[in-house]
Scaffold this active site. Sequence first.
Site, PDB file in Angstrom:
ATOM      1  N   LYS A  54       0.849  -1.204   0.000  1.00  0.00           N
ATOM      2  CA  LYS A  54       0.000   0.000   0.000  1.00  0.00           C
ATOM      3  C   LYS A  54       0.881   1.249   0.000  1.00  0.00           C
ATOM      4  CE  LYS A  54      -3.853  -2.344   2.242  1.00  0.00           C
ATOM      5  NZ  LYS A  54      -4.491  -2.736   3.511  1.00  0.00           N
ATOM      6  N   GLN A  98      -4.054  -1.225   9.841  1.00  0.00           N
ATOM      7  CA  GLN A  98      -4.147  -2.562   9.263  1.00  0.00           C
ATOM      8  C   GLN A  98      -4.775  -3.548  10.262  1.00  0.00           C
ATOM      9  OE1 GLN A  98      -3.260  -3.404   6.004  1.00  0.00           O
ATOM     10  NE2 GLN A  98      -4.171  -5.388   6.462  1.00  0.00           N
ATOM     11  N   ASP A 121     -10.470   3.478   4.695  1.00  0.00           N
ATOM     12  CA  ASP A 121     -10.961   2.100   4.616  1.00  0.00           C
ATOM     13  C   ASP A 121     -12.495   2.060   4.606  1.00  0.00           C
ATOM     14  OD1 ASP A 121      -9.121   0.067   4.268  1.00  0.00           O
ATOM     15  OD2 ASP A 121      -8.535  -0.004   6.380  1.00  0.00           O
TER      16      ASP A 121
END
Length: 295
Positions: A54, A98, A121
């Site tokens: 990412k 994460q 997200d």
Amino acid sequence: MAAALIDGRAAAEALRARLAITADFFKATTGRPAGLATVLVGEDPASGVYVRSKGKATREAGMESFSHQLPADTREADLLALVEKLNRDEQVDGILVQLPLPEQIDAARVIDAIDPAKDVDGFHVVNAGRLAVGADALVPCTPLGCLHLLKSHLGNLSGADAVVIGRSNIVGKPMAMLLLGESATVTIAHSRTGDLPALCRRADILVAAVGRPEMVRGDWIKPGATVIDVGINRVPAGEGKAKLVGDVAFDEAREVAGAITPVPGGVGPMTIAMLLRNTLVAAHRRAGLAVPEDL
Ligand code: NAD
């Protein structure tokens, strides 16, 4: 006739090229690059690979990547303090923590602490609620990628019968909301659904997000249907090796479907592209700029 392959790698590459142009334009307009902060807690190898890729994709698109690595025994209060700091940091447009997090940390509390305007997200309840009511939201990256592939392949989804297998907050539920937003007729199936094969056979659009290798068989699929396989399952491939398969038995499904995403090379590459997209969307909104229409 074998189904057409929906090429997620090519679609993601095309999208990332467009995003890089928008990122340049953002930097030229505001005098600073759009920024994504990633937070990794612990040493989980798969999570480490995801976070590094990412960060790399963010830099390749001309954005700034801020990576924070914390030890596995980090206390929840310390992670919350970092999130607060990133919320206040003007250089940071997107915050990605994460998952999964170590067990001493309540993931829901951490997600709740992220500024919804930086929640790239799309997991914060404010963004889930906005998606549900059809307002501007930051939408979870994987279902957003699936929708992009579906619309690129089918165009208008209005009136299509769609079945989503899986009801997670990360994939299944937001996928269903996105399809509803496109005026598809949506059914969400899950582990308690009765006669799943019969339900799937009705679907013009079938999205499988279960996490069970090759569960969806060829004879579950309506001839000509469009099949999006979200599953990423690691299975033994002999000689101590492993391979990735989806939730759909690809070879069988390909004989029946009209179009299908492969695993790997389907939904997976779109997820990171959509993370970059969400970061740019967040950056534009935070800077008071109109979000370009083709994002
Ligand atoms: P999850 O475990 O949170 O949810 C799985 C869902 O499947 C649940 O809602 C459950 O009710 C349903 N389910 C389980 N068994 C079932 C059965 N026998 N019949 C019908 N439904 C059943 O998983 P998730 O996070 O939504 O991920 C699903 C899959 O997608 C996993 O394989 C995951 O690795 C993959 N995934 C891929 C990406 C990507 O970028 N391609 C991103 C996220 C998740």
